[in-house]
Design an enzyme around this catalytic site. Structure first.
Site, PDB file in Angstrom:
ATOM      1  N   HIS A 156       0.819  12.194   2.967  1.00 13.75           N
ATOM      2  CA  HIS A 156       1.721  11.275   3.248  1.00 13.75           C
ATOM      3  C   HIS A 156       2.701  11.432   2.034  1.00 13.75           C
ATOM      4  O   HIS A 156       4.126  11.304   2.336  1.00 13.75           O
ATOM      5  CB  HIS A 156       1.468   9.922   3.977  1.00 13.75           C
ATOM      6  CG  HIS A 156       0.747  10.269   5.154  1.00 13.75           C
ATOM      7  ND1 HIS A 156      -0.020   9.076   5.760  1.00 13.75           N
ATOM      8  CD2 HIS A 156       0.622  11.078   6.124  1.00 13.75           C
ATOM      9  CE1 HIS A 156      -0.435   9.552   7.074  1.00 13.75           C
ATOM     10  NE2 HIS A 156       0.052  10.676   7.252  1.00 13.75           N
ATOM     11  N   ASP A 183       0.935  -0.987   0.014  1.00 11.25           N
ATOM     12  CA  ASP A 183       0.051  -0.059   0.052  1.00 11.25           C
ATOM     13  C   ASP A 183       0.725   1.240  -0.108  1.00 11.25           C
ATOM     14  O   ASP A 183       2.024   1.305   0.583  1.00 11.25           O
ATOM     15  CB  ASP A 183      -0.851   0.016   0.981  1.00 11.25           C
ATOM     16  CG  ASP A 183      -0.622   0.337   2.268  1.00 11.25           C
ATOM     17  OD1 ASP A 183      -0.337   1.755   2.579  1.00 11.25           O
ATOM     18  OD2 ASP A 183      -0.214  -0.513   3.273  1.00 11.25           O
ATOM     19  N   ILE A 184       0.169   2.201  -0.600  1.00  9.57           N
ATOM     20  CA  ILE A 184       0.946   3.497  -0.866  1.00  9.57           C
ATOM     21  C   ILE A 184       1.463   4.268   0.282  1.00  9.57           C
ATOM     22  O   ILE A 184       2.394   4.966   0.605  1.00  9.57           O
ATOM     23  CB  ILE A 184       0.246   4.221  -1.749  1.00  9.57           C
ATOM     24  CG1 ILE A 184       0.085   3.475  -3.192  1.00  9.57           C
ATOM     25  CG2 ILE A 184       0.690   5.810  -2.084  1.00  9.57           C
ATOM     26  CD1 ILE A 184      -1.103   4.065  -4.122  1.00  9.57           C
ATOM     27  N   ASP A 185       0.285   4.112   1.317  1.00  5.53           N
ATOM     28  CA  ASP A 185       0.606   5.024   2.522  1.00  5.53           C
ATOM     29  C   ASP A 185       1.764   4.438   3.451  1.00  5.53           C
ATOM     30  O   ASP A 185       2.502   5.086   3.949  1.00  5.53           O
ATOM     31  CB  ASP A 185      -0.646   4.653   3.469  1.00  5.53           C
ATOM     32  CG  ASP A 185      -0.932   5.970   4.197  1.00  5.53           C
ATOM     33  OD1 ASP A 185      -0.401   7.014   4.025  1.00  5.53           O
ATOM     34  OD2 ASP A 185      -1.931   5.893   4.955  1.00  5.53           O
ATOM     35  N   ASP A 186       1.675   3.110   3.620  1.00  2.35           N
ATOM     36  CA  ASP A 186       2.853   2.523   4.302  1.00  2.35           C
ATOM     37  C   ASP A 186       4.132   2.827   3.818  1.00  2.35           C
ATOM     38  O   ASP A 186       5.215   3.188   3.979  1.00  2.35           O
ATOM     39  CB  ASP A 186       2.769   0.772   4.359  1.00  2.35           C
ATOM     40  CG  ASP A 186       1.655   0.491   5.653  1.00  2.35           C
ATOM     41  OD1 ASP A 186       2.249   0.198   6.563  1.00  2.35           O
ATOM     42  OD2 ASP A 186       0.587   0.693   5.476  1.00  2.35           O
TER      43      ASP A 186
END
Length: 678
Positions: free
Chosen positions: A490, A413-416
């Protein structure tokens, strides 16, 4: 201000559990005496330093020997109820498991007989039905007082017929509901190309992983013998499913209702060979996506339905795929001291580890500290370097992201990924070449996952089809993955730190964020509750990307945060803000939400402001002796309103980050400084 239990945002009173007055032992001053000068500020700063030191010691003690952190991930009792229903369906229940699960489910019941989906929230019909059925399976009698209260509440709200589709699917597995009365979900869906409306890649990855196995279950329509009847859960047992009028054909709802009727007709005439081939393709799709630990997507719901689907297709319980899948579910179990057994919907070690690393670094832990180096080693070892489902929409992008969980290579995932990069840049790792290669690959992947509108979603690019959410089947929460302000923020912050603040792709992300600001000055929080989370993410990103603190968007955000600060000095926001505008920024003060507000205010240059001082004093005053904070409230979001999360590590990492930045200033990046100096 904090909310009363009557559910009204207008009726506020101080939270009894929160410290409304902070006393500094050295200066004998309280938050009510804070001014912008003199010894009082020094007292708050001293208290913040002590709280930071205690928080650092507490968090370091929780690190695993391999370098990672993981807090419990608490959701609601549907995980536990459905686990018991699965074991009943497969015939693998055992007395110890049933007794421990029932103990946990019983302990979560409220005085009115209901179960909620988040702490302090209203009773939820589907959750209450599933919990009731699970307790019946565990031997609780329907005439027991706690069961009678639950059943009466269920009947008063329409009974089983008014529950969500997923609840009625579980009941259909045992003949407590008719398959004919459920929306049709044909397995032939697996054959639709990725450009065709309502193909499986139009769904968010969590929904996709659930829907594919459910197409098999829907086609097979299995019924296991029910050990008891559930007449007491129908509003009218003689008419358990009263007919509902169709919406007008010209409305989207009416159109999809008629599509569902057509699919029910198709079921009767579907070519047997085509249907058989579709189910085989679905089985192959499922098996190919099983992770090394036996789970699917690192989350519990797809694993449960995948096991049922494969079992219906002839996979016996001793088959390696089934055995590994069942063993993986046991790893989602948290055994409590009282003997109760709670099921986690998923586990969050990568997310927890990057956030813990950021917190410790910002709190003054040396960048070359062995704990941080060990964490960086573990994070770098978890980078995913093979394509997953995301590559269907971005086939030319080189892999390089991180997933949320221990094992989930199909769905990074992009956020992590953005937060892991920010964490790695805070660590002075001895192998600089390895760090650079890891980060560069991650940055390229994140840039490649930008959606057409300039923003970023969680798992996929351009997963914005308007159709999946309209299906009668999809009433269980969000089923698509559009870009969100928190994830985009983020990524923008990470790109700015990587020296790409002026990159056209970063600027498009900034423009999108500015356009998404609410009239109030806040930003919506997709993956955290809610406007406090979104605003706490966006403001630091905009400042990192070069916007001045005097920018109108930043000032509006500061004004909004100051306007919703509670009387006790903290911040809180109830999950009801996802449904009711009056709850935006309103709720009992929590450690994590107070920290999010402080991160935004500190980034905006408000360190010496009264709001920051009061917020810092609240964090210092509510810290426990062991350096931790208590937080029963759910501040994480799975699906807005429908599925909420209490990340048990949030109450540690975010307050420590905020206090650290108050004491030490905005974050520094020794890794980048070393690179620039070579």
């Amino acid at each position: 201000m904090t909310a009363t239990t009557d559910g009204s945002p207008g009726a506020m009173k101080p939270c009894a559990a929160a410290a409304s007055e902070f006393t500094d032992n050295n200066t004998n001053t309280t938050t009510t005496e804070i001014t912008r000068h003199g010894p009082v500020i020094a007292g708050v700063l001293d208290a913040a330093r002590r709280a930071t030191d205690r928080g650092v010691a507490h968090l370091l003690a929780q690190q695993d020997d391999q370098g990672w952190w993981k807090g419990d991930l608490e959701t609601n009792v549907t995980m536990d109820a459905e686990d018991l229903l699965l074991r009943q369906f497969l015939g693998i229940q055992d007395e110890k498991t049933v007794r421990a699960a029932a103990l946990f489910i019983r302990g979560e019941q409220r005085g009115d007989g209901t179960w909620a989906t988040f702490y302090g929230g209203p009773g939820d019909l589907s959750t209450t039905i599933e919990a009731y059925v699970a307790l019946r399976l565990a031997g609780d009698l329907p005439d027991a007082p706690h069961m009678e209260r639950a059943a009466a509440w269920i009947r008063a709200r329409g009974g089983i017929a008014a529950s969500r589709v997923f609840t009625r699917i579980w009941l259909a597995l045992f003949g407590w509901w008719k398959w004919d009365d459920l929306p049709e979900l044909p397995p032939e869906l697996i054959f639709l190309p990725s450009w065709f409306p309502l193909n499986i890649y139009d769904f968010g990855c969590w929904a996709r992983q659930t829907i594919v196995p459910l197409t098999v279950v829907s086609a097979k329509r299995p019924v296991r013998p029910a050990p008891f009847a559930l007449d007491e859960l129908h509003a009218n047992p003689r008419v358990p499913n009263p007919r509902k009028r169709l919406s007008t054909p010209t409305s989207w709802e009416g159109a999809f209702q008629r599509l569902d009727k057509a699919l029910h007709v198709y079921r009767k005439v579907a070519p047997a060979r085509l249907r058989g081939a579709a189910m085989k393709s679905a089985a192959r799709w499922i098996v190919e996506r099983q992770e090394n630990d036996g789970c699917w997507g690192g989350i519990q719901p797809p694993a449960v339905y995948s096991l049922i689907a494969l079992h219906l297709l002839g996979y016996d319980l001793d088959h390696p795929v089934m055995r590994a899948g069942l063993e993986s579910l046991d790893r989602f179990t948290v055994w409590r001291e009282d003997g109760a057994r709670m099921i986690e919907a998923c586990q969050s070690p990568v997310w927890d580890t990057c956030l813990a690393t950021i917190a410790l670094a910002d709190a003054g832990v040396r960048p070359d500290d062995p704990a941080l180096v060990k964490a960086a080693d573990w994070m770098m070892s978890e980078q995913i370097v093979r394509p997953g489902d995301w590559a269907v929409r971005r086939p030319g992008v080189e892999p390089g992201g991180w997933a949320f969980e221990f094992h989930n290579d199909n769905y990074p995932d992009i956020d992590d990924t953005a937060e892991v990069v920010l964490a790695l840049r805070r660590v002075a790792h001895p192998d600089r070449a390895r760090t650079e290669a890891t980060v560069d690959r991650a940055v390229r992947w994140n840039l490649g996952m930008q959606s057409k509108n300039g923003a970023w979603a969680a798992f996929d690019a351009d997963n914005t089809s308007p159709f999946p959410n309209r299906l009668p089947f999809c009433d269980f929460g969000e089923v698509i993955d559009p870009p969100s302000a928190d994830v985009t923020a983020h990524v923008v912050e990470m790109l700015a730190v990587e020296g790409k603040a002026h990159d056209p792709r970063t600027r498009r992300g900034i423009e999108w964020l500015l356009a998404e600001q609410e009239p109030s000055g806040a930003w919506f929080g997709r993956w955290g509750v809610n406007y406090v989370y979104g605003t706490g993410a966006v403001v630091p990103a905009l400042i990192a990307a070069g916007l001045p603190a005097a920018h109108p968007a930043v000032r509006r955000a500061v004004g909004w945060l100051e306007s919703v600060q509670n009387d006790d000095g903290g911040w809180g926001e109830d999950l009801r803000s996802y449904r009711e505008a009056g709850w935006a920024g309103r709720g009992a003060s929590t450690a994590s939400q107070t920290a999010w507000a402080l991160l935004a205010l500190l980034a905006a240059g408000e360190r010496d402001g009264r709001s920051v001082e009061r917020g810092v004093a609240w964090l210092a005053g509510t810290q426990r002796e062991d350096g931790s904070w208590d937080e029963p409230y759910f501040t994480g979001t799975g699906f807005p309103w429908d599925f909420s999360i209490n990340y048990h590590l949030y109450r540690q990492v975010f307050p420590l980050t905020a206090l650290g930045r108050y004491v030490h200033g905005e974050p520094t990046y020794p890794d980048l400084a070393t690179r620039e100096g070579t």
